[in-house]
Design a protein around this motif. Structure first.
Motif, PDB file in Angstrom:
ATOM      1  N   ASN A   6       0.836  -1.195   0.000  1.00 41.80           N
ATOM      2  CA  ASN A   6       0.000   0.000   0.000  1.00 41.80           C
ATOM      3  C   ASN A   6       0.874   1.249   0.000  1.00 41.80           C
ATOM      4  N   ASN A   7       0.469   2.217  -0.791  1.00 37.62           N
ATOM      5  CA  ASN A   7       1.165   3.496  -0.863  1.00 37.62           C
ATOM      6  C   ASN A   7       2.664   3.331  -1.124  1.00 37.62           C
ATOM      7  N   PRO A   8       3.044   2.680  -2.217  1.00 34.82           N
ATOM      8  CA  PRO A   8       4.469   2.461  -2.496  1.00 34.82           C
ATOM      9  C   PRO A   8       5.193   3.769  -2.812  1.00 34.82           C
ATOM     10  N   LEU A   9       6.472   3.810  -2.492  1.00 35.10           N
ATOM     11  CA  LEU A   9       7.284   4.983  -2.779  1.00 35.10           C
ATOM     12  C   LEU A   9       7.537   5.094  -4.277  1.00 35.10           C
ATOM     13  N   VAL A  10       7.341   6.301  -4.811  1.00 36.96           N
ATOM     14  CA  VAL A  10       7.589   6.576  -6.220  1.00 36.96           C
ATOM     15  C   VAL A  10       8.781   7.516  -6.336  1.00 36.96           C
ATOM     16  N   SER A  11       9.786   7.102  -7.096  1.00 40.18           N
ATOM     17  CA  SER A  11      10.963   7.943  -7.329  1.00 40.18           C
ATOM     18  C   SER A  11      10.738   8.778  -8.590  1.00 40.18           C
ATOM     19  N   LEU A  12      10.751  10.086  -8.424  1.00 44.05           N
ATOM     20  CA  LEU A  12      10.632  11.000  -9.562  1.00 44.05           C
ATOM     21  C   LEU A  12      12.043  11.408  -9.970  1.00 44.05           C
ATOM     22  N   ILE A  13      12.479  10.928 -11.122  1.00 46.99           N
ATOM     23  CA  ILE A  13      13.841  11.175 -11.596  1.00 46.99           C
ATOM     24  C   ILE A  13      13.796  12.301 -12.619  1.00 46.99           C
ATOM     25  N   ILE A  14      14.545  13.372 -12.333  1.00 44.74           N
ATOM     26  CA  ILE A  14      14.431  14.587 -13.131  1.00 44.74           C
ATOM     27  C   ILE A  14      15.813  15.042 -13.604  1.00 44.74           C
ATOM     28  N   PRO A  15      16.243  14.595 -14.785  1.00 44.42           N
ATOM     29  CA  PRO A  15      17.491  15.122 -15.353  1.00 44.42           C
ATOM     30  C   PRO A  15      17.236  16.530 -15.898  1.00 44.42           C
ATOM     31  N   TYR A  16      18.228  17.392 -15.815  1.00 49.02           N
ATOM     32  CA  TYR A  16      18.022  18.735 -16.369  1.00 49.02           C
ATOM     33  C   TYR A  16      19.326  19.288 -16.923  1.00 49.02           C
ATOM     34  N   GLN A  17      19.168  20.197 -17.870  1.00 52.23           N
ATOM     35  CA  GLN A  17      20.302  20.911 -18.452  1.00 52.23           C
ATOM     36  C   GLN A  17      19.796  22.250 -19.000  1.00 52.23           C
ATOM     37  N   ASN A  18      20.126  23.326 -18.315  1.00 56.78           N
ATOM     38  CA  ASN A  18      19.776  24.673 -18.760  1.00 56.78           C
ATOM     39  C   ASN A  18      18.278  24.839 -19.017  1.00 56.78           C
ATOM     40  N   GLN A  19      17.477  24.527 -18.006  1.00 57.17           N
ATOM     41  CA  GLN A  19      16.022  24.634 -18.149  1.00 57.17           C
ATOM     42  C   GLN A  19      15.414  25.428 -16.988  1.00 57.17           C
ATOM     43  N   GLN A  20      16.082  26.504 -16.633  1.00 56.92           N
ATOM     44  CA  GLN A  20      15.685  27.327 -15.493  1.00 56.92           C
ATOM     45  C   GLN A  20      14.261  27.854 -15.646  1.00 56.92           C
TER      46      GLN A  20
END
Length: 260
Positions: A6-20
């Motif tokens: 129940n309610n499993p942990l979700v990893s939000l993976i966010i790569p970025y490069q010059n996206q201010q």
């Protein structure tokens, strides 16, 4: 694979490069999620603008569990996601572009559909929804599946446009099928997701939610997507869909009311 808790942990993976300019909207949408059991893993892919400062401020001032990593010797979205998975504690993961805005119920909707499927003995390895694109100088555009969608139409959606939304992937399944691949030079930014798709199809079930759960903020995105899809990707997609030519199970999932 193990059944989800129940309610499993979700990893939000966010790569970025010059996206201010773009990433702030994504971060705000993460804060509005009904599903609160999430962790954010940011990967700085040699960014030279102020995006890192925005991310650092987010990690410092909000209670969501966050990690801020940097690629040093490599570059590319595939490399970033592969690196982030080593630091992930989640049962599921979503790779999010800084251009994406999630609707408040998006992650909750992705997660809520899984237990019912697993009670029926189905290993759910990926969940995806439809998407509406917002382009700066045009109207909203909806990319998704129609009622009674055929295999050919699904193939056209994947090959001629792109994957309709951020995808909730089962992390254990990814590791069992070889891990996250790196980007291939010249083959477009979306190659690694398609390799994962091809690998996972043989070990579990994909679930489609015919509902708009996210928006993609990018001008002229359709032209860029068409440019990114090379003949190599077409071969890869033929590999995926060759496994479902004789089965309509892929499109028989219960329909959830569409909110377009």
């Amino acid at each position: 694979m193990k059944k989800i808790k129940n309610n499993p942990l979700v990893s939000l993976i966010i790569p970025y490069q010059n996206q201010q300019q773009m990433i702030t909207s994504l971060l705000q949408s993460i804060l509005t999620q009904n599903q609160t059991n999430v962790e954010c893993i940011f990967i700085n892919d040699h960014s030279t603008d102020g995006t890192s400062k925005v991310v650092e401020s987010f990690c410092k001032h909000h209670s969501i569990s966050s990690r801020h990593l940097s690629l040093v010797h490599t570059t590319g979205k595939g490399q970033a996601i592969k690196y982030a998975l080593d630091y992930s504690n989640g049962v599921y993961m979503m790779a999010l572009s800084p251009f994406v805005i999630l609707q408040p119920h998006a992650i909750e909707q992705f997660i809520s559909i899984i237990p019912e499927k697993e009670e029926k003995g189905q290993n759910v390895v990926a969940v995806y929804a439809d998407q509406r694109l917002f382009q700066t100088y045009s109207k909203y555009q909806y990319i998704g599946e129609k009622q009674n969608t055929t295999i050919k139409e699904i193939k056209d959606i994947f090959c001629e446009s792109f994957w309709p939304s951020p995808v909730l992937f089962n992390i254990e399944a990814i590791k069992e099928t070889g891990g996250w691949p790196v980007d291939f030079l010249g083959e477009g930014k979306y190659f690694s997701e398609l390799v994962v798709l091809a690998n996972l199809y043989s070990v579990g079930r994909f679930i489609h939610i015919p509902q708009v759960l996210s928006f993609y903020l990018q001008a002229n995105i359709e032209d860029r997507m068409r440019k990114d899809y090379s003949p190599v990707l077409q071969v890869l997609m033929r590999k995926v869909f060759s496994q479902i030519q004789t089965s309509q199970e892929f499109v028989k999932d219960e329909k959830i009311s569409s909110k377009i």
